[in-house]
Structures are given as C-alpha cells and as structure tokens.
Write a protein that holds these residues in place. Structure first.
Motif, PDB file in Angstrom:
ATOM      1  N   LYS A  29      -9.600  11.293  -9.203  1.00 51.26           N
ATOM      2  CA  LYS A  29      -8.728  10.197  -8.801  1.00 51.26           C
ATOM      3  C   LYS A  29      -7.274  10.568  -9.029  1.00 51.26           C
ATOM      4  O   LYS A  29      -6.392  10.246  -8.230  1.00 51.26           O
ATOM      5  N   THR A  30      -7.016  11.283 -10.121  1.00 47.51           N
ATOM      6  CA  THR A  30      -5.650  11.735 -10.422  1.00 47.51           C
ATOM      7  C   THR A  30      -5.158  12.692  -9.345  1.00 47.51           C
ATOM      8  O   THR A  30      -3.992  12.638  -8.948  1.00 47.51           O
ATOM      9  N   VAL A  31      -6.050  13.571  -8.855  1.00 44.91           N
ATOM     10  CA  VAL A  31      -5.672  14.521  -7.795  1.00 44.91           C
ATOM     11  C   VAL A  31      -5.184  13.770  -6.563  1.00 44.91           C
ATOM     12  O   VAL A  31      -4.137  14.082  -5.991  1.00 44.91           O
ATOM     13  N   GLN A  32      -5.934  12.740  -6.134  1.00 36.95           N
ATOM     14  CA  GLN A  32      -5.569  11.998  -4.926  1.00 36.95           C
ATOM     15  C   GLN A  32      -4.269  11.212  -5.120  1.00 36.95           C
ATOM     16  O   GLN A  32      -3.445  11.128  -4.224  1.00 36.95           O
ATOM     17  N   THR A  33      -4.071  10.668  -6.338  1.00 40.62           N
ATOM     18  CA  THR A  33      -2.827   9.938  -6.637  1.00 40.62           C
ATOM     19  C   THR A  33      -1.631  10.881  -6.604  1.00 40.62           C
ATOM     20  O   THR A  33      -0.564  10.554  -6.056  1.00 40.62           O
ATOM     21  N   ARG A  34      -1.800  12.079  -7.190  1.00 44.67           N
ATOM     22  CA  ARG A  34      -0.718  13.075  -7.175  1.00 44.67           C
ATOM     23  C   ARG A  34      -0.435  13.553  -5.751  1.00 44.67           C
ATOM     24  O   ARG A  34       0.700  13.869  -5.409  1.00 44.67           O
ATOM     25  N   LEU A  35      -1.493  13.618  -4.933  1.00 40.29           N
ATOM     26  CA  LEU A  35      -1.326  14.002  -3.531  1.00 40.29           C
ATOM     27  C   LEU A  35      -0.517  12.947  -2.784  1.00 40.29           C
ATOM     28  O   LEU A  35       0.336  13.271  -1.947  1.00 40.29           O
ATOM     29  N   ASP A  36      -0.773  11.671  -3.087  1.00 45.36           N
ATOM     30  CA  ASP A  36       0.034  10.572  -2.529  1.00 45.36           C
ATOM     31  C   ASP A  36       1.508  10.768  -2.859  1.00 45.36           C
ATOM     32  O   ASP A  36       2.385  10.603  -2.014  1.00 45.36           O
TER      33      ASP A  36
ATOM     34  N   VAL B 126       0.837  -1.216   0.000  1.00 39.49           N
ATOM     35  CA  VAL B 126       0.000   0.000   0.000  1.00 39.49           C
ATOM     36  C   VAL B 126       0.863   1.254   0.000  1.00 39.49           C
ATOM     37  O   VAL B 126       0.574   2.219  -0.710  1.00 39.49           O
ATOM     38  N   GLY B 127       1.927   1.246   0.787  1.00 39.96           N
ATOM     39  CA  GLY B 127       2.803   2.414   0.890  1.00 39.96           C
ATOM     40  C   GLY B 127       2.422   3.280   2.082  1.00 39.96           C
ATOM     41  O   GLY B 127       1.245   3.610   2.262  1.00 39.96           O
ATOM     42  N   THR B 128       3.413   3.622   2.900  1.00 42.35           N
ATOM     43  CA  THR B 128       3.148   4.421   4.101  1.00 42.35           C
ATOM     44  C   THR B 128       2.593   5.792   3.748  1.00 42.35           C
ATOM     45  O   THR B 128       1.653   6.281   4.391  1.00 42.35           O
ATOM     46  N   ALA B 129       3.160   6.441   2.721  1.00 44.54           N
ATOM     47  CA  ALA B 129       2.700   7.779   2.320  1.00 44.54           C
ATOM     48  C   ALA B 129       1.229   7.737   1.907  1.00 44.54           C
ATOM     49  O   ALA B 129       0.442   8.617   2.266  1.00 44.54           O
ATOM     50  N   SER B 130       0.848   6.700   1.166  1.00 47.00           N
ATOM     51  CA  SER B 130      -0.544   6.569   0.725  1.00 47.00           C
ATOM     52  C   SER B 130      -1.471   6.323   1.912  1.00 47.00           C
ATOM     53  O   SER B 130      -2.576   6.864   1.967  1.00 47.00           O
ATOM     54  N   LEU B 131      -1.020   5.536   2.872  1.00 49.38           N
ATOM     55  CA  LEU B 131      -1.832   5.271   4.063  1.00 49.38           C
ATOM     56  C   LEU B 131      -2.078   6.549   4.855  1.00 49.38           C
ATOM     57  O   LEU B 131      -3.174   6.775   5.374  1.00 49.38           O
ATOM     58  N   ILE B 132      -1.058   7.401   4.936  1.00 42.66           N
ATOM     59  CA  ILE B 132      -1.198   8.682   5.646  1.00 42.66           C
ATOM     60  C   ILE B 132      -2.230   9.554   4.930  1.00 42.66           C
ATOM     61  O   ILE B 132      -3.107  10.148   5.554  1.00 42.66           O
ATOM     62  N   THR B 133      -2.131   9.632   3.591  1.00 44.89           N
ATOM     63  CA  THR B 133      -3.076  10.445   2.808  1.00 44.89           C
ATOM     64  C   THR B 133      -4.504   9.925   2.968  1.00 44.89           C
ATOM     65  O   THR B 133      -5.448  10.693   3.130  1.00 44.89           O
ATOM     66  N   ARG B 134      -4.644   8.615   2.940  1.00 40.72           N
ATOM     67  CA  ARG B 134      -5.983   8.021   3.045  1.00 40.72           C
ATOM     68  C   ARG B 134      -6.595   8.256   4.430  1.00 40.72           C
ATOM     69  O   ARG B 134      -7.806   8.429   4.556  1.00 40.72           O
TER      70      ARG B 134
END
Length: 574
Positions: free
Chosen positions: A182-189, A107-115
C-alpha cells in the motif's frame, strides 16, 4: 478484489476454455514422469531399444500436446485479462466523468491517473496468473502427491516433513511484505503528482529559476518510492532462495533414502527418478502458489483503490429530468450560500439577483471576492450549500446535468484547448456545426484574422493545451467555442483579461448583437469591460456590496468607486 473480479463474468466461456486447456496441460505433465519411469525400468535396464523408441515417441507426443494446450491457454488467458482491464478502465472513466469538481479535489487528479493506469495493470497481471495457476497449481500439487505416494508411500514422508517449511516461509514473507504494498502505491501517487506539476508548470518553474528546487522535490519523491520498493523486493527476494533451499534439500533426502531402498530391493531406479520428478512438480506447484501469494496482496491493494473510486458516490447525483422550459435565457440566484468542503467560512453568502434574456450582467470585485466560485455554481460544478439557483425558471436540482449544461456557453478563467485542429476545437461546443457556423463564431470572437494567417487556416493543428498559440488567441478560440452552440446563457469568467483594449472593445460590440436573445454573465477585473453592462454586481468578501448600473454604483457604492478610481483617471471617470 473479489468484487472487481466479478467483471470477468463477461468472459466466462473464455475462462472455461482456459481451465479446460490448463487441466489437459497438467495431466500431460503428470503423465510424463510415469512414462520416463517405464522407459528406465523396462527399456534402459534390460537394454530394449525398440521399447525405448516406442515409449520415447509417446512421451514426445504427450509433451507436444501439453505445450500446445499451454500456448492456447496463455493466449486466451491474456485475451480475457486484457479485455477485463479495458472494461475496468472504461468503467472507472465513465464513473469519474460524473464527479463534481469537489470529488476531483478530494481524490486528486494524480491519484486518479495512477489508479486508472498502474493499479489496473497490477490487477491485470494477477488475473493472467490466476487463470493459469489457480487450476494448474492444485492439480499439480494433488496429482503429484498421489503419483509420488503410488510410487513409494514410505519415501513420501520426506514431502510431509518439508511442506510445512515451505508454507511457513511463504506466510512469513507475506506477513512482512503486504503492509509495504500500500505504501508503494501511495508513494507512486506522490511521484505522479510531482511529475505532473513539473510538466504542467514548467513555464513558471523556469521563470522563477526553481529548476534546482523542483529537482530536489522530484528526487525526494523518487527516493521515497525507490526506498520502499527496495524494501519490498528485499523481502520478496528471500522467497525464491528459501524455496530453492528447501527443494534441493528435499531432493538430496529423496536420493539418500531412495538409494537405500534400491539397495534393499524395495524400489526400482526408474521409480526413484519418477518420484524425484513428482516431488519437483509438487514443489513447483507450491512455488507457483507462493508467487500468487506475492502478487495477489499487491493487486488486492490496487483493487481496493480502484473500488474506492467506483464506490465513491458523486457529491450530487444527476437525478433530474429533462423538463420543458417555462422561460428562456433567465438566471436567478435566491439566497445562495456556498462553502467549500472543509472550509470554516462560506465563500459566498446570501447571494440574490436575477438576469433576463437580452441583458448583460457583470460581476466585479477584488481578488478572492468569490466571482469565479459564483459562476462555477451555474453549470453545477459544485452544489450550493443553501439557497436556489434557477436556469430558465427551473431549479438546477430538478433538471439533469446534461439539460442544464446544454443551455450554457461557458468560457472558463483559464482558457483550455485540446490537441487537434482549430475547427475540431470550435466544434467541441457543437459537434454538428457547419463550416459557416465555425467561421461565424470565429469572426464574432475576433479570431478570424489570426486563423486566416495560419498556414492551414481552420485545419491548423493545436498542440496539447494550446501551447502553440498565445494567451489572447486561446481566449478568443475559447469564446468562439462557446458562441458556436448558441446557448441561452453565456458565462465569461474573466475571459477578456489577455485581450488588448481595442480587441476587447471590438469583441464586446460584436457580442451585443450575437447575444441579444440570451443572458450574458460577465466576470471581469477591468472596469472598462463592465461599464456598459445593464447590471453590475459588486462582490466583496463573498457578499453583494451593491447592484446597479455603472453610473448608479459610481454615485452610491464605495466599494465600486474604489475599484473605478484604482483603474481610471479622473477625466475617464467624468
């Protein structure tokens, strides 16, 4: 999104209260234009001042009632939405705690923080809007339409002509905007990842003069997010002007044709004014609905990302039970093979050995031999690909994770401390440890001297990550943290690398008495650290190249002899 919103069931009474209050507010808003029409037709036109004051007072009372209902509804909708967000964060965190290291890697730590932060905030904002508008917008739309038709059915044909234009605008903008969310959230990750790497790796970045390169990398991630955000906002920015244009053209049409009907005696001035108000309410209801259409798709993307985490099953489920130990302080590897997910070759192949209570088992080998991977399998951070690992005679898969880890004192390769006092960090290993136990563990770990020299001793503050103590001090505190829990098995993963030879020797001597009733597993790069071990396991390319004492391996094992000769002089070897 719907699956996530089911968590609002806990707040059902608050939600019902909000719905009731919003209904009352909407009714008062719909009643006001009729009162205004009455004032104009029966008060202003005929010059009846008393009637104007009477109906005007009633309008003020209705408006006050509507405002009060709106304020209370806003308070309770916010309370429900914030509570909902808190519950989801807690649920995500509790679920993520069950993840293996393999799941974190995927999943990735950075993505988990964003989520856990941004995505849940997006859903929270939509919940507040839904609680207010999902009731208000339909009531205002249907009620306004009924009231407008009751004032003048023929003039209502203008609304029938303009509503398709409004709906078409909304759906067109939604069609263009939704794929971009969806692209916005991916770029935020991605931005979160780059920021996190820069902040945690600042020492390395500065040591290698890479500030400019990292600045460029951050600027690129930031620009990527900015570009797609601007693109989304450009699309969304079309919505309000389009809505206002249609609304204003509608009002112009109503005034035009309404004026003709007044001239013909088919309509009163007050009714025309009320009609305009009802049309504005209808249009405003559609604007509210369009705002929901804008925010809901983005929140739906965020909700899907949160559900991905909640629905992700841990690589291995903690289905084991608390079993009575048949042995104490024993560790056994039986034909263990382990391959990282996606890797072509196993990191460890056919590893078999056993360690008994009171013994020191050392693991040595070159870089990438698989030493850290081997010890990470014991607390079940990863699950073996094949083979069996037994702790105290019990297969790891037949015991609960809590039970396994309670028997292990683990000191990782990278010493990590938490913000708080030294005593709090040491009690991380045993929450109910007495001050005497804390001091004893620090003494064995050779940490007592530097702790006593600190201003507040054991109450001295440790900053985040232990950045206010040296590498050697961090290692000694990490060792003390493991010692304090008095486990059956001690695992030291290259935990003496930052210590000088004297401290290393003193620590190993103190550990002998402290760990005499437990098994010690020692991963080390230095031969001097493992020379006195009861058993040395030599790893080479993920396989056991030899097992024996220092003397036996020096005589019989070429791999071990090469390691020894690379570190010690001929006199020291002899």
């Amino acid at each position: 999104m719907i699956k996530l919103l089911k968590n609002l069931s806990f707040y059902k009474w608050i939600i019902l209260a909000v719905i009731g209050l919003v209904f009352l507010q909407s009714m008062s808003d719909l009643f006001l234009p009729t009162l205004m029409s009455d004032i104009i037709n029966n008060g202003v036109v005929v010059g009846d001042t008393a009637y104007i004051w009477k109906i005007g007072g009633l309008m003020l009372l209705v408006a006050t009632f509507g405002a009060a209902a709106s304020i209370v509804a806003s308070y309770y909708s916010s309370k429900a939405a914030m509570g909902f967000g808190r519950d989801i964060r807690r649920k995500v965190f509790k679920h993520v705690e069950q993840f293996s290291l393999q799941d974190f890697d995927e999943v990735g730590t950075a993505s988990l923080i964003t989520r856990t932060t941004n995505d849940i905030t997006q859903v929270q904002q939509v919940v507040i809007m839904l609680l207010r508008m999902v009731v208000s917008a339909p009531i205002m739309f249907v009620g306004g339409l009924i009231m407008a038709i009751s004032k003048d059915a023929k003039l209502s044909l203008i609304i029938v002509a303009t509503i398709p234009l409004l709906m078409g605008s909304v759906f067109f903008i939604m069609f263009k905007g939704i794929p971009l969310f969806k692209t916005v959230q991916t770029r935020l990750d991605r931005l979160n990842l780059v920021l996190r790497e820069n902040l945690t790796g600042i020492r390395v970045i500065r040591a290698f003069n890479h500030e400019k390169q990292e600045k460029v990398r951050l600027q690129k991630a930031n620009k990527d997010l900015t570009d797609v955000s601007i693109k989304v906002n450009k699309v969304m920015a079309l919505l309000m002007p389009a809505m206002m244009l249609v609304m204003n053209l509608t009002v112009v049409g109503i005034i035009w044709f309404g004026g003709i009907r007044i001239d013909n005696g088919g309509m009163q001035i007050g009714d025309l004014m009320a009609f305009i108000q009802y049309v504005m309410q209808i249009m405003f209801a559609l604007v509210m609905a369009s705002m929901m259409f804008v925010m809901v798709p983005r929140a739906a993307v965020s909700a899907n990302r949160i559900n991905e985490v909640l629905e992700k099953k841990p690589t291995f489920l903690d289905e084991g039970t608390k079993a009575a130990d048949r042995e104490r302080g024993t560790l056994e590897f039986e034909h263990v093979t382990f391959t990282y997910p996606g890797a072509e070759e196993p990191v460890l192949s056919d590893i078999s050995f056993s360690a008994q209570s009171g013994e020191i088992t050392a693991i040595i080998g070159g870089t990438g031999a698989g030493k850290s991977t081997l010890v990470n399998l014991i607390p079940r951070f990863y699950d073996v690909t094949s083979g069996t690992i037994r702790v105290n005679g019990i297969d790891l898969r037949d015991s609960s994770l809590e039970e396994i880890r309670s028997k292990i004192g683990f000191v990782p390769q990278k010493a990590l401390l938490f913000s708080g006092t030294i005593a709090e960090n040491l009690r991380f290993g045993k929450e109910d440890a007495t001050q005497a136990e804390v001091e004893h563990a620090a003494r064995i770990a050779q940490a007592e001297d530097f702790i006593n020299k600190m201003k507040d001793g054991y109450n001295s503050e440790i900053t985040q990550g232990g950045s206010n103590v040296s590498g050697g001090q961090k290692q000694r505190l990490s060792i003390a943290r493991a010692l304090i829990r008095k486990p059956d098995i001690y695992i030291f993963d290259d935990s003496f690398s930052a210590l000088d030879y004297k401290t290393d020797a003193n620590l190993r001597a103190a550990l002998k008495d402290e760990t005499k009733n437990a098994t010690m597993l020692l991963v080390a790069q230095r031969v001097s650290t493992v020379v006195d071990a009861d058993r040395i396991i030599v790893l080479d390319k993920g396989e056991i190249a030899g097992i024996g004492t220092h003397k036996e391996l020096l005589e019989q094992n070429d791999v071990y002899r090469e390691i020894v000769e690379s570190q010690l002089s001929e006199e020291e070897i002899a």
